[in-house]
Design an enzyme around this catalytic site. Structure first.
Site, PDB file in Angstrom:
ATOM      1  CG  HIS A  63      -0.401   0.055   2.548  1.00  0.00           C
ATOM      2  ND1 HIS A  63       0.446  -0.901   3.052  1.00  0.00           N
ATOM      3  CD2 HIS A  63      -0.551   0.980   3.547  1.00  0.00           C
ATOM      4  CE1 HIS A  63       0.782  -0.582   4.298  1.00  0.00           C
ATOM      5  NE2 HIS A  63       0.202   0.565   4.622  1.00  0.00           N
ATOM      6  CG  HIS A  65       0.007   4.307   4.780  1.00  0.00           C
ATOM      7  ND1 HIS A  65      -0.844   3.574   5.576  1.00  0.00           N
ATOM      8  CD2 HIS A  65      -0.694   5.405   4.382  1.00  0.00           C
ATOM      9  CE1 HIS A  65      -2.009   4.210   5.668  1.00  0.00           C
ATOM     10  NE2 HIS A  65      -1.943   5.314   4.947  1.00  0.00           N
ATOM     11  CG  ASP A  67       4.905   2.455   7.390  1.00  0.00           C
ATOM     12  OD1 ASP A  67       4.036   2.917   6.631  1.00  0.00           O
ATOM     13  OD2 ASP A  67       4.647   1.606   8.277  1.00  0.00           O
ATOM     14  CG  HIS A  68       4.176  -0.424   4.217  1.00  0.00           C
ATOM     15  ND1 HIS A  68       4.137  -1.743   4.594  1.00  0.00           N
ATOM     16  CD2 HIS A  68       3.699   0.291   5.284  1.00  0.00           C
ATOM     17  CE1 HIS A  68       3.660  -1.843   5.824  1.00  0.00           C
ATOM     18  NE2 HIS A  68       3.367  -0.620   6.262  1.00  0.00           N
ATOM     19  CG  HIS A 142      -4.207  -0.010   6.214  1.00  0.00           C
ATOM     20  ND1 HIS A 142      -4.155   0.031   7.584  1.00  0.00           N
ATOM     21  CD2 HIS A 142      -3.103   0.665   5.784  1.00  0.00           C
ATOM     22  CE1 HIS A 142      -3.077   0.713   7.950  1.00  0.00           C
ATOM     23  NE2 HIS A 142      -2.428   1.114   6.881  1.00  0.00           N
ATOM     24  CG  ASP A 212       0.245  -1.467   7.495  1.00  0.00           C
ATOM     25  OD1 ASP A 212       1.087  -2.378   7.602  1.00  0.00           O
ATOM     26  OD2 ASP A 212       0.513  -0.263   7.682  1.00  0.00           O
ATOM     27  CG  HIS A 271       3.640  -3.120  10.453  1.00  0.00           C
ATOM     28  ND1 HIS A 271       2.639  -2.484  11.155  1.00  0.00           N
ATOM     29  CD2 HIS A 271       3.964  -2.274   9.453  1.00  0.00           C
ATOM     30  CE1 HIS A 271       2.368  -1.317  10.582  1.00  0.00           C
ATOM     31  NE2 HIS A 271       3.166  -1.165   9.547  1.00  0.00           N
TER      32      HIS A 271
HETATM   33 ZN   LIG Z   1       2.667   0.344   8.077  1.00  0.00          ZN
HETATM   34 ZN   LIG Z   2      -0.318   1.610   6.544  1.00  0.00          ZN
END
Ligand SMILES: [Zn+2]
Ligand SMILES: [Zn+2]
Length: 320
Positions: A63, A65, A67-68, A142, A212, A271
């Site tokens: 996805h 976001h 942090d990914h 999510h 997530d 995570h």
């Molecule tokens: Zn995340």
């Molecule tokens: Zn996320």
């Protein structure tokens, strides 16, 4: 058959001991590997894990976001500087393609290899990545569209039916070798057909890597065929109750209950919120999993390595 190296296991932000999400999955028969997620700093982790960007066959982004995915563009640029020329498949939300194209244009980035983008929303069929590796996409729940990826390794193994040959009195040696090669042979005025003595065995390993997600049960159908689930477990249930459902993550309890219900034999949690990364925090997650799940489970740390074999056995590989 499948070999996993965790490159980042922290949720949201990197900490001193853990980087943000990234996971390398290698076909244990050769060097081909798939990267699932690429948080910022992933290319440094790849170097430390001694993985080569030349043998990377696909990148899956769960996805949008940061942090990914914030490590993705830098990693692609470095692969270009290392003279990669083989095309690379990227399976991701379509925004990732727009972002890479905009960044390439605005920062004078020219990759010497082509990117084959596959929009996760369009990927309804199984995607064949190499002769042995394929990927399937599953939608999750999510704050933004998020997905899980089935990573499937499939091999055919040819085995000579030695029992049958021994019974016929065929001595070991050239005849066995020729049959193994698929050649028909003459033996005692009789033709031995290779097809009659070769047993073909299919071997398969199937792991699901989730992004997530606050509804593990969305993976119920996909998990029926899987030997391993790798899923986020951002908090314990008590902390999730305090934080509230807004961030749309799973607790250890939610994942454990789901895995137990499914009869899943292997589970790896990752995570983790920074508050669950010290010993006490990790212990709390582990205890919660143990309370609701009787199978084999691990909490992933950065650089942890695991192997999943064709019998469905998951084991942690000791670091040299
Ligand atoms: Zn995340
Ligand atoms: Zn996320």
């Amino acid at each position: 058959m499948l070999h996993f190296t965790f490159l980042g296991t922290s949720s949201g932000v990197p900490t001193l001991t853990r980087n943000v999400s990234a996971l390398a999955i290698r076909n244990s028969k050769n060097k081909d590997w798939i990267l699932v997620d690429a948080g910022e700093g992933t290319q440094h982790r790849i170097q430390q894990a001694k993985l080569s960007l030349q043998s990377l066959v696909a990148i899956c982004i769960t996805h949008v976001h940061g942090d990914h995915c914030y490590g993705l563009v830098g990693l692609l640029a470095s692969a270009g500087m290392n003279a990669r020329n083989a095309p690379l498949t990227i399976i991701a939300p379509k925004e990732i393609q727009q972002w890479i194209e905009a960044t390439a244009q605005l920062t004078d980035l020219h990759l010497p290899y082509s990117l084959n983008f596959i929009d996760v929303n369009q990927a309804t069929q199984i995607l064949r990545i190499t002769d042995e590796l394929s990927i399937r996409v599953h939608p999750l729940s999510h704050r933004v569209p998020s997905f899980a990826f089935s990573i499937i390794a499939q091999y055919t193994q040819k085995k000579l039916d030695t029992q049958a040959l021994i019974q016929l009195g065929v001595p070991k040696g050239k005849v066995w070798g020729d049959l193994q090669q698929g050649l028909d042979v003459q033996f005692n005025e009789q033709t031995l057909k290779a097809v009659d003595f070769i047993q073909i065995k299919m071997q398969r390993a199937h792991a699901i890597v989730g992004g997530d997600n606050d509804r593990p049960e969305l993976l119920a159908q996909a998990c029926q065929d899987a030997q391993l689930l790798i899923h986020e477990s951002t908090y314990t249930q008590a902390i999730l109750d305090k934080v509230g459902s807004g961030p749309m993550h799973s607790s250890a309890k939610m994942v454990a209950e789901f895995a137990q219900q499914q009869g899943l034999s292997n589970l790896i949690l990752t995570h983790f919120s920074p508050r669950h990364q010290d010993n006490a925090g990790q212990q709390a997650i582990a205890e919660e999993i143990r309370q609701f799940y009787q199978g084999n489970f691990f909490l992933a740390h950065d650089f942890d390595q695991f192997g999943l074999d064709e019998t469905g056995r998951l084991s942690k590989i000791d670091k040299p």
